[in-house]
Design a protein around this motif. Sequence first.
Motif, mmCIF file in Angstrom:
data_model
loop_
_atom_site.group_PDB
_atom_site.id
_atom_site.type_symbol
_atom_site.label_atom_id
_atom_site.label_comp_id
_atom_site.label_asym_id
_atom_site.label_seq_id
_atom_site.Cartn_x
_atom_site.Cartn_y
_atom_site.Cartn_z
ATOM 1 N N UNK A 9 39.859 96.039 8.545
ATOM 2 C CA UNK A 9 40.598 94.577 8.531
ATOM 3 C C UNK A 9 41.578 94.363 9.482
ATOM 4 N N UNK A 10 42.236 95.563 10.252
ATOM 5 C CA UNK A 10 43.337 95.079 11.103
ATOM 6 C C UNK A 10 42.483 94.439 12.317
ATOM 7 N N UNK A 11 41.290 95.014 12.836
ATOM 8 C CA UNK A 11 40.445 94.491 14.041
ATOM 9 C C UNK A 11 39.891 93.176 13.416
ATOM 10 N N UNK A 12 39.482 92.862 12.481
ATOM 11 C CA UNK A 12 38.977 91.565 11.882
ATOM 12 C C UNK A 12 40.043 90.687 12.007
ATOM 13 N N UNK A 13 41.257 90.963 11.761
ATOM 14 C CA UNK A 13 42.236 90.012 11.627
ATOM 15 C C UNK A 13 42.788 89.453 13.173
ATOM 16 N N UNK A 14 42.536 90.756 14.076
ATOM 17 C CA UNK A 14 43.062 90.423 15.440
ATOM 18 C C UNK A 14 41.890 89.609 16.230
ATOM 19 N N UNK A 15 40.633 89.902 15.951
ATOM 20 C CA UNK A 15 39.493 89.043 16.475
ATOM 21 C C UNK A 15 39.772 87.577 15.873
ATOM 22 N N UNK A 55 26.380 95.687 13.360
ATOM 23 C CA UNK A 55 26.260 94.120 13.647
ATOM 24 C C UNK A 55 27.484 93.657 14.326
ATOM 25 N N UNK A 56 28.665 93.914 14.100
ATOM 26 C CA UNK A 56 29.909 93.374 14.638
ATOM 27 C C UNK A 56 29.843 93.578 16.145
ATOM 28 N N UNK A 57 29.594 95.004 16.444
ATOM 29 C CA UNK A 57 29.619 95.234 17.838
ATOM 30 C C UNK A 57 28.390 94.609 18.624
ATOM 31 N N UNK A 90 30.067 78.520 25.295
ATOM 32 C CA UNK A 90 31.135 78.337 24.364
ATOM 33 C C UNK A 90 30.787 78.188 22.981
ATOM 34 N N UNK A 91 29.669 77.597 22.772
ATOM 35 C CA UNK A 91 29.124 77.549 21.210
ATOM 36 C C UNK A 91 28.475 79.130 20.844
ATOM 37 N N UNK A 92 27.890 79.581 21.800
ATOM 38 C CA UNK A 92 27.241 80.757 21.551
ATOM 39 C C UNK A 92 28.449 81.732 21.252
ATOM 40 N N UNK A 93 29.417 81.822 22.077
ATOM 41 C CA UNK A 93 30.712 82.898 21.907
ATOM 42 C C UNK A 93 31.117 82.451 20.352
ATOM 43 N N UNK A 94 31.493 81.274 20.266
ATOM 44 C CA UNK A 94 32.098 80.959 18.865
ATOM 45 C C UNK A 94 31.392 81.536 17.705
ATOM 46 N N UNK A 95 30.024 81.232 17.806
ATOM 47 C CA UNK A 95 29.041 81.670 16.819
ATOM 48 C C UNK A 95 29.148 83.075 16.758
ATOM 49 N N UNK A 96 29.097 83.918 17.581
ATOM 50 C CA UNK A 96 29.071 85.339 17.565
ATOM 51 C C UNK A 96 30.492 85.825 17.144
ATOM 52 N N UNK A 97 31.302 85.332 17.658
ATOM 53 C CA UNK A 97 32.570 85.708 17.047
ATOM 54 C C UNK A 97 32.785 85.615 15.512
ATOM 55 N N UNK A 136 30.410 85.624 13.576
ATOM 56 C CA UNK A 136 29.444 86.592 12.945
ATOM 57 C C UNK A 136 30.013 88.050 12.905
ATOM 58 N N UNK A 137 30.835 88.196 14.276
ATOM 59 C CA UNK A 137 31.512 89.620 14.041
ATOM 60 C C UNK A 137 32.589 89.570 12.950
#
Length: 200
Positions: A23-29, A91-93, A126-133, A135-136
Amino acid sequence: MTNHTSRAGLERNELYAVAREFEEVRHAIAGSYTTNSLPDLVTASHHLSALTGLVKDVSDQVLFRADDNDPGLDFGPVIAAYTSASAPAGRAVTNYTEAFEQLGFLHKYAEAPATADLRDARQAAFDVTRDRLDLTVDSLQEAFVTLRHAADRIDGTPPRILAALSRPASRENSNYRVPTKLPATEPIRLAYMPVSRHVR
C-alpha cells in the motif's frame, strides 16, 4: 515452539505488514503523476527499486515457510496468500518497467527539435506511460487486498476456542496444524502436487 494461538497471530501480523508495504508503494506511485505530468527518472528509479523489493519480500516469505521442517504446523494458507500476491506484484513490475522505458525515451528526446513525428512519438510515449502507471497502481491494490483478506481469514476462531486448541491435549484439533495421526500407508503430499506415476 510457540503455540497455535501465538503463531497464528504472528503470521497474521506479518501478512498485514507486507500488505502495508504494498500500500505504501502504491500510494507513492499514485502520487507521482497526474493527467498532465509524469514522474522524473530519479523518482521512477526509486519506485522500480521498491517494486522489485516487494517481489523479493514475497518470495522470501514463501521460502522461509516452505523451508520450515516443523511437521506440526501447516503453512499452506499463509504460503497461498503470498504466492497469490506474487502474480499482481509481478504484473506491477512488468507494467512499471514498460513505463520506465517510455520515460527513458521522453528523457532522451526532451531537448530535441520538435517535429511533427517527434511530437506524435512523445504524446504516444506519454499516453503509454500513464496507462502503465495506472495498471501498476491497480496491481498493487490487488496484491494489498489479497494479503489483507488472507490475514483477516487467518485463524478467525474465537479467542476462547483458540486457547483451548493451543493446549497440548487438544492441539491436534486445530485447523492451523497438520494432524499428527496419518495412515502409515499414505504419503504426505501438498494439495497441488500430482501423484507420481511410474512409466512402464
